[in-house]
Scaffold this active site. Structure first.
Site, PDB file in Angstrom:
ATOM      1  N   VAL A   1       6.289  -8.030   6.869  1.00 41.85           N
ATOM      2  CA  VAL A   1       4.931  -8.280   7.363  1.00 41.85           C
ATOM      3  C   VAL A   1       4.458  -7.007   8.062  1.00 41.85           C
ATOM      4  CG1 VAL A   1       3.556  -9.663   8.960  1.00 41.85           C
ATOM      5  CG2 VAL A   1       5.396 -10.735   7.624  1.00 41.85           C
ATOM      6  N   SER A   2       3.246  -6.550   7.720  1.00 39.26           N
ATOM      7  CA  SER A   2       2.819  -5.222   8.190  1.00 39.26           C
ATOM      8  C   SER A   2       1.681  -5.274   9.200  1.00 39.26           C
ATOM      9  CB  SER A   2       2.399  -4.364   6.990  1.00 39.26           C
ATOM     10  OG  SER A   2       1.268  -4.932   6.357  1.00 39.26           O
TER      11      SER A   2
ATOM     12  N   HIS B   1       3.129   0.449  16.775  1.00 38.37           N
ATOM     13  CA  HIS B   1       2.898  -0.739  17.603  1.00 38.37           C
ATOM     14  C   HIS B   1       4.121  -1.125  18.437  1.00 38.37           C
ATOM     15  CE1 HIS B   1      -1.120  -1.078  16.141  1.00 38.37           C
ATOM     16  NE2 HIS B   1      -0.652  -0.832  14.926  1.00 38.37           N
TER      17      HIS B   1
ATOM     18  N   GLY C   1       0.820  -1.218   0.000  1.00 38.43           N
ATOM     19  CA  GLY C   1       0.000   0.000   0.000  1.00 38.43           C
ATOM     20  C   GLY C   1       0.849   1.261   0.000  1.00 38.43           C
ATOM     21  N   LEU C   2       1.803   1.344   0.910  1.00 36.41           N
ATOM     22  CA  LEU C   2       2.631   2.558   0.974  1.00 36.41           C
ATOM     23  C   LEU C   2       3.642   2.594  -0.159  1.00 36.41           C
ATOM     24  CD1 LEU C   2       3.215   3.063   4.802  1.00 36.41           C
ATOM     25  CD2 LEU C   2       1.320   3.777   3.342  1.00 36.41           C
TER      26      LEU C   2
ATOM     27  N   TYR D   1       4.312  -8.497  15.973  1.00 31.10           N
ATOM     28  CA  TYR D   1       4.652  -7.545  14.907  1.00 31.10           C
ATOM     29  C   TYR D   1       5.358  -6.304  15.498  1.00 31.10           C
ATOM     30  CZ  TYR D   1       3.595  -3.589  11.795  1.00 31.10           C
ATOM     31  OH  TYR D   1       3.674  -2.447  11.043  1.00 31.10           O
TER      32      TYR D   1
HETATM   33  P1  NAI Z   1       1.897  -3.811   2.978  1.00 32.46           P
HETATM   34  O1  NAI Z   1       1.661  -5.097   3.689  1.00 32.46           O
HETATM   35  O2  NAI Z   1       0.860  -3.321   2.044  1.00 32.46           O
HETATM   36  O3  NAI Z   1       3.285  -3.863   2.211  1.00 32.46           O
HETATM   37  C1  NAI Z   1       4.389  -4.609   2.676  1.00 32.46           C
HETATM   38  C2  NAI Z   1       5.098  -5.205   1.480  1.00 32.46           C
HETATM   39  O4  NAI Z   1       6.198  -6.004   1.961  1.00 32.46           O
HETATM   40  C3  NAI Z   1       4.200  -6.115   0.636  1.00 32.46           C
HETATM   41  O5  NAI Z   1       4.162  -5.674  -0.709  1.00 32.46           O
HETATM   42  C4  NAI Z   1       4.820  -7.481   0.776  1.00 32.46           C
HETATM   43  O6  NAI Z   1       4.755  -8.265  -0.421  1.00 32.46           O
HETATM   44  C5  NAI Z   1       6.267  -7.148   1.128  1.00 32.46           C
HETATM   45  N1  NAI Z   1       6.898  -8.270   1.844  1.00 32.46           N
HETATM   46  C6  NAI Z   1       6.385  -9.023   2.838  1.00 32.46           C
HETATM   47  N2  NAI Z   1       7.229  -9.997   3.173  1.00 32.46           N
HETATM   48  C7  NAI Z   1       8.307  -9.879   2.357  1.00 32.46           C
HETATM   49  C8  NAI Z   1       9.501 -10.607   2.202  1.00 32.46           C
HETATM   50  N3  NAI Z   1       9.789 -11.691   2.958  1.00 32.46           N
HETATM   51  N4  NAI Z   1      10.391 -10.192   1.278  1.00 32.46           N
HETATM   52  C9  NAI Z   1      10.125  -9.114   0.507  1.00 32.46           C
HETATM   53  N5  NAI Z   1       9.000  -8.375   0.593  1.00 32.46           N
HETATM   54  C10 NAI Z   1       8.100  -8.764   1.522  1.00 32.46           C
HETATM   55  O7  NAI Z   1       2.171  -2.729   4.124  1.00 32.46           O
HETATM   56  P2  NAI Z   1       2.143  -1.138   4.020  1.00 32.46           P
HETATM   57  O8  NAI Z   1       0.895  -0.662   4.641  1.00 32.46           O
HETATM   58  O9  NAI Z   1       2.492  -0.709   2.660  1.00 32.46           O
HETATM   59  O10 NAI Z   1       3.322  -0.758   5.022  1.00 32.46           O
HETATM   60  C11 NAI Z   1       4.641  -0.603   4.574  1.00 32.46           C
HETATM   61  C12 NAI Z   1       5.578  -0.629   5.783  1.00 32.46           C
HETATM   62  O11 NAI Z   1       5.202   0.397   6.696  1.00 32.46           O
HETATM   63  C13 NAI Z   1       5.532  -1.941   6.552  1.00 32.46           C
HETATM   64  O12 NAI Z   1       6.838  -2.229   7.010  1.00 32.46           O
HETATM   65  C14 NAI Z   1       4.635  -1.631   7.726  1.00 32.46           C
HETATM   66  O13 NAI Z   1       4.957  -2.428   8.849  1.00 32.46           O
HETATM   67  C15 NAI Z   1       4.951  -0.158   7.964  1.00 32.46           C
HETATM   68  N6  NAI Z   1       3.823   0.536   8.582  1.00 32.46           N
HETATM   69  C16 NAI Z   1       2.694   0.837   7.839  1.00 32.46           C
HETATM   70  C17 NAI Z   1       1.650   1.516   8.412  1.00 32.46           C
HETATM   71  C18 NAI Z   1       0.444   1.940   7.628  1.00 32.46           C
HETATM   72  O14 NAI Z   1      -0.414   2.616   8.213  1.00 32.46           O
HETATM   73  N7  NAI Z   1       0.306   1.615   6.352  1.00 32.46           N
HETATM   74  C19 NAI Z   1       1.689   1.869   9.853  1.00 32.46           C
HETATM   75  C20 NAI Z   1       2.897   1.492  10.528  1.00 32.46           C
HETATM   76  C21 NAI Z   1       3.924   0.857   9.897  1.00 32.46           C
HETATM   77  C1  15L Z   2       0.565  -0.669  11.362  1.00 29.35           C
HETATM   78  O1  15L Z   2       1.691  -0.858  11.803  1.00 29.35           O
HETATM   79  C2  15L Z   2       0.051  -1.422  10.188  1.00 29.35           C
HETATM   80  O2  15L Z   2       1.062  -1.696   9.270  1.00 29.35           O
HETATM   81  C3  15L Z   2      -1.104  -0.746   9.485  1.00 29.35           C
HETATM   82  O3  15L Z   2      -1.721  -1.691   8.635  1.00 29.35           O
HETATM   83  C4  15L Z   2      -2.102  -0.164  10.471  1.00 29.35           C
HETATM   84  O4  15L Z   2      -2.730  -1.196  11.132  1.00 29.35           O
HETATM   85  C5  15L Z   2      -1.392   0.756  11.442  1.00 29.35           C
HETATM   86  O5  15L Z   2      -0.283   0.137  12.044  1.00 29.35           O
HETATM   87  C6  15L Z   2      -2.282   1.304  12.553  1.00 29.35           C
HETATM   88  O6  15L Z   2      -1.889   1.244  13.709  1.00 29.35           O
HETATM   89  O7  15L Z   2      -3.358   1.809  12.239  1.00 29.35           O
END
Ligand code: NAI
Ligand code: 15L
Length: 269
Positions: free
Chosen positions: A77-78, A116, A17-18, A139
């Site tokens: 893993v997110s 988190h 997503g991001l 996580y």
């Molecule tokens: P997302 O789950 O949509 O994207 C994570 C990406 O990492 C996915 O495309 C997935 O295929 C990839 N991935 C997972 N395991 C993998 C592996 N073993 N090797 C390579 N790639 C792998 O998550 P999102 O929302 O885009 O978040 C991005 C980052 O920001 C994550 O690290 C998440 O923990 C962090 N984050 C996001 C928040 C949000 O509100 N969207 C809030 C807090 C942290």
């Molecule tokens: C996160 O760390 C997750 O990646 C995201 O999917 C949301 O759940 C976010 O925190 C949140 O706290 O809203």
């Protein structure tokens, strides 16, 4: 807007997503944007390179990192879930990434940490980045490991990192909790730009939220990053209140900053 500082910038988690939200925006920050994920997400356009890589595979991670000047590390893993995938992607994966950064001379990383890490603080508290971690999930614990590991790589090898404890970065806040935690995509890009361009960041931790009226996080210790949010969840407040029920104050998801993560699981591996 002319903000290029890096020649080749690596974005991991590019299929997420991001990652999708930042793909176009980060082109302003570099000459070449190297995009990586472990799932196929299409072809490269002008100014882009695509490298598929499982973060748990050290050989693949070294190839992904070779030749880049800086890294925006979103991959992994997110959300809360079984420990096995978290161990592979977020714990082994972040170690592989920093070992590759050390070997290939990368000097700066922006690490997508998470609120988190401190999810077991209460919604009635305002915290800064100096309070002890209180992860609300496996996580969150894995993100705390990433923060500690990146501090070690700064202290030992001088690799600078900004750990961004992202709140909730989505197009709009989805519920009442996110009115406090929301980070717009444009503010996320502003924040990452600040992390990449600030002259000296050392090892820093900053909470990633927009200019929301209600907040649980105090970023006054991170002013050297120079992040000035320009969006706010406040414009969504009335609509979010209208479509959601009044909170049950006895629910841990309402009491603690981590929301539903504080009661997710346990999961079978
Ligand atoms: P997302 O789950 O949509 O994207 C994570 C990406 O990492 C996915 O495309 C997935 O295929 C990839 N991935 C997972 N395991 C993998 C592996 N073993 N090797 C390579 N790639 C792998 O998550 P999102 O929302 O885009 O978040 C991005 C980052 O920001 C994550 O690290 C998440 O923990 C962090 N984050 C996001 C928040 C949000 O509100 N969207 C809030 C807090 C942290
Ligand atoms: C996160 O760390 C997750 O990646 C995201 O999917 C949301 O759940 C976010 O925190 C949140 O706290 O809203």
């Amino acid at each position: 807007m002319t903000i290029k500082v890096h020649d080749r910038l690596l974005l991991t988690g590019a299929a997420g997503g991001l990652g999708k939200a930042l793909r176009g925006r980060l082109k302003a920050n570099c000459t070449t944007l190297r995009l990586s994920d472990w799932t196929d997400f299409g072809t490269a356009t002008d100014g882009e390179e695509i490298v598929l890589c499982d973060l748990a595979d050290p050989v693949a991670v070294h190839a992904m990192v070779e030749g880049v000047d800086a890294i925006v590390h979103l991959g992994g893993v997110s959300v809360e879930g079984p420990f096995g995938p978290i161990l592979q992607a977020n714990i082994l994966g972040v170690y592989n990434l920093y070992e590759a950064a050390r070997k290939h001379g990368v000097k700066r990383v922006v690490f997508a940490s998470s609120n988190h890490v401190t999810g077991f603080y209460r919604q009635s508290e305002t915290i800064n980045a100096d309070v002890p971690a209180r992860p609300d999930s496996l996580y969150g614990l894995s993100k705390a490991f990433g923060e500690d590991l990146s501090r070690f790589y700064f202290d030992r090898y001088g690799i600078e990192t900004v750990c961004v404890r992202i709140g909730s970065s989505f197009p709009e806040p989805r519920d009442r909790r996110m009115l406090a935690t929301w980070l717009s995509y444009d503010d996320l890009h502003r924040l990452i730009t600040a992390c990449l361009t600030s002259p000296v960041v050392g090892h820093s931790i900053i909470f990633g939220m927009s200019d929301n009226a209600v907040t649980w996080w105090d970023n006054s210790r991170a002013q050297h990053i120079g992040f000035k949010p320009q969006d706010s969840s406040d414009i969504f407040r009335d609509a979010v209140y209208a479509r959601t029920d009044a909170p049950d104050l006895s629910d841990p998801a309402v009491q603690f900053q981590g929301g539903g993560f504080v009661k997710a699981g346990p999961f079978a591996d």
